[in-house]
Design a protein around this motif. Structure first.
Motif, PDB file in Angstrom:
ATOM      1  N   MET A 142      31.165  52.359  70.100  1.00  0.00           N
ATOM      2  CA  MET A 142      31.254  53.539  70.944  1.00  0.00           C
ATOM      3  C   MET A 142      31.822  53.123  72.281  1.00  0.00           C
ATOM      4  N   SER A 143      32.499  54.036  72.926  1.00  0.00           N
ATOM      5  CA  SER A 143      33.035  53.732  74.248  1.00  0.00           C
ATOM      6  C   SER A 143      31.893  53.828  75.260  1.00  0.00           C
ATOM      7  N   PRO A 144      32.004  53.107  76.376  1.00  0.00           N
ATOM      8  CA  PRO A 144      30.946  53.179  77.397  1.00  0.00           C
ATOM      9  C   PRO A 144      30.700  54.596  77.924  1.00  0.00           C
ATOM     10  N   SER A 145      31.653  55.481  77.740  1.00  0.00           N
ATOM     11  CA  SER A 145      31.448  56.859  78.205  1.00  0.00           C
ATOM     12  C   SER A 145      30.644  57.692  77.207  1.00  0.00           C
ATOM     13  N   ALA A 146      30.296  57.121  76.050  1.00  0.00           N
ATOM     14  CA  ALA A 146      29.565  57.865  75.022  1.00  0.00           C
ATOM     15  C   ALA A 146      28.089  57.475  74.937  1.00  0.00           C
ATOM     16  N   TYR A 147      27.640  56.611  75.816  1.00  0.00           N
ATOM     17  CA  TYR A 147      26.232  56.207  75.811  1.00  0.00           C
ATOM     18  C   TYR A 147      25.829  55.737  77.197  1.00  0.00           C
ATOM     19  N   PHE A 148      24.534  55.670  77.412  1.00  0.00           N
ATOM     20  CA  PHE A 148      24.040  54.949  78.582  1.00  0.00           C
ATOM     21  C   PHE A 148      22.818  54.148  78.177  1.00  0.00           C
ATOM     22  N   LEU A 149      22.591  53.083  78.931  1.00  0.00           N
ATOM     23  CA  LEU A 149      21.466  52.199  78.669  1.00  0.00           C
ATOM     24  C   LEU A 149      20.185  52.831  79.193  1.00  0.00           C
ATOM     25  N   LEU A 150      19.174  52.825  78.360  1.00  0.00           N
ATOM     26  CA  LEU A 150      17.852  53.304  78.757  1.00  0.00           C
ATOM     27  C   LEU A 150      16.992  52.161  79.274  1.00  0.00           C
ATOM     28  N   ARG A 151      17.063  51.039  78.580  1.00  0.00           N
ATOM     29  CA  ARG A 151      16.311  49.849  78.991  1.00  0.00           C
ATOM     30  C   ARG A 151      17.057  48.627  78.494  1.00  0.00           C
ATOM     31  N   LEU A 152      16.796  47.504  79.149  1.00  0.00           N
ATOM     32  CA  LEU A 152      17.450  46.249  78.792  1.00  0.00           C
ATOM     33  C   LEU A 152      16.496  45.119  79.168  1.00  0.00           C
ATOM     34  N   ASN A 153      16.176  44.277  78.195  1.00  0.00           N
ATOM     35  CA  ASN A 153      15.137  43.267  78.361  1.00  0.00           C
ATOM     36  C   ASN A 153      15.501  42.007  77.590  1.00  0.00           C
ATOM     37  N   ALA A 154      14.986  40.874  78.036  1.00  0.00           N
ATOM     38  CA  ALA A 154      14.936  39.672  77.213  1.00  0.00           C
ATOM     39  C   ALA A 154      13.469  39.519  76.827  1.00  0.00           C
ATOM     40  N   ASN A 155      13.195  39.298  75.547  1.00  0.00           N
ATOM     41  CA  ASN A 155      11.817  39.127  75.068  1.00  0.00           C
ATOM     42  C   ASN A 155      11.666  37.761  74.421  1.00  0.00           C
TER      43      ASN A 155
END
Length: 178
Positions: A87-100
């Motif tokens: 998907m292109s970056p204009s078709a989504y956004f990040l909700l959360r981003l983590n290293a576990n």
């Protein structure tokens, strides 16, 4: 739906992986792997260590970058998705981003089945180590490989690693359109 993506291992990815795997990378203890406290035979809310790049929207009513490494981690997610024409970056956004980071342990080996958010979203996981610790999506097991990325939706859980640290880059995405 589980899709295996090709990780192009860009310079940004290599740099982020080196940072995350470094002995001085800041990890923060969490006594629970999920906020879902339903009981299920053979599963428990296992502890983990995490590093939040982008805090989940449920905490402040919006997603918020809280790590000095946020821009690099965000770029890596975008590069992997773009490389796979997902998907292109204009078709989504990040909700959360983590290293576990999870560790081998005695007792229950599976975390509680859960969904990361109470609304429709896509999960993104990149395995940064080769320590085992499968991911189960809708009950089907996926055996991880180092540097592999998967996308999926729905209820999931993980198995603790059998050896060494299981380190993953985790993102959730909100999408619209086709």
């Amino acid at each position: 739906m589980l899709k295996i993506l090709n990780n192009p291992k860009t310079d940004n990815y290599v740099k982020l992986k080196e940072i995350i795997l470094h002995k001085n990378f800041p990890w923060y203890y969490s006594g629970n792997s999920t906020k879902d406290f339903r009981k299920k035979e053979g599963h428990s809310n296992v502890f983990l260590f995490g590093h939040t790049f982008l805090a989940r929207p449920e905490e402040q009513h919006f997603s918020q970058p809280i790590s000095q490494y946020f821009d690099l981690a965000k770029t890596v997610v975008h590069e992997i998705l773009s490389h796979n024409f997902i998907m292109s970056p204009s078709a989504y956004f990040l909700l959360r981003l983590n290293a576990n980071c999870t560790l081998p342990s005695h007792g229950h080996q599976y975390c509680v089945p859960h969904k990361d958010h109470e609304f429709k979203h896509i999960n993104f996981i990149t395995y940064m180590t080769d320590s085992g610790g499968g991911t189960y999506v809708e009950g089907e097991e996926h055996q991880p490989q180092e540097d592999q990325t998967i996308l999926f939706e729905g209820e999931h859980y993980m198995k603790l690693p059998e050896k060494d640290r299981r380190i993953v880059l985790v993102a959730t995405l909100f999408t619209w359109g086709d």
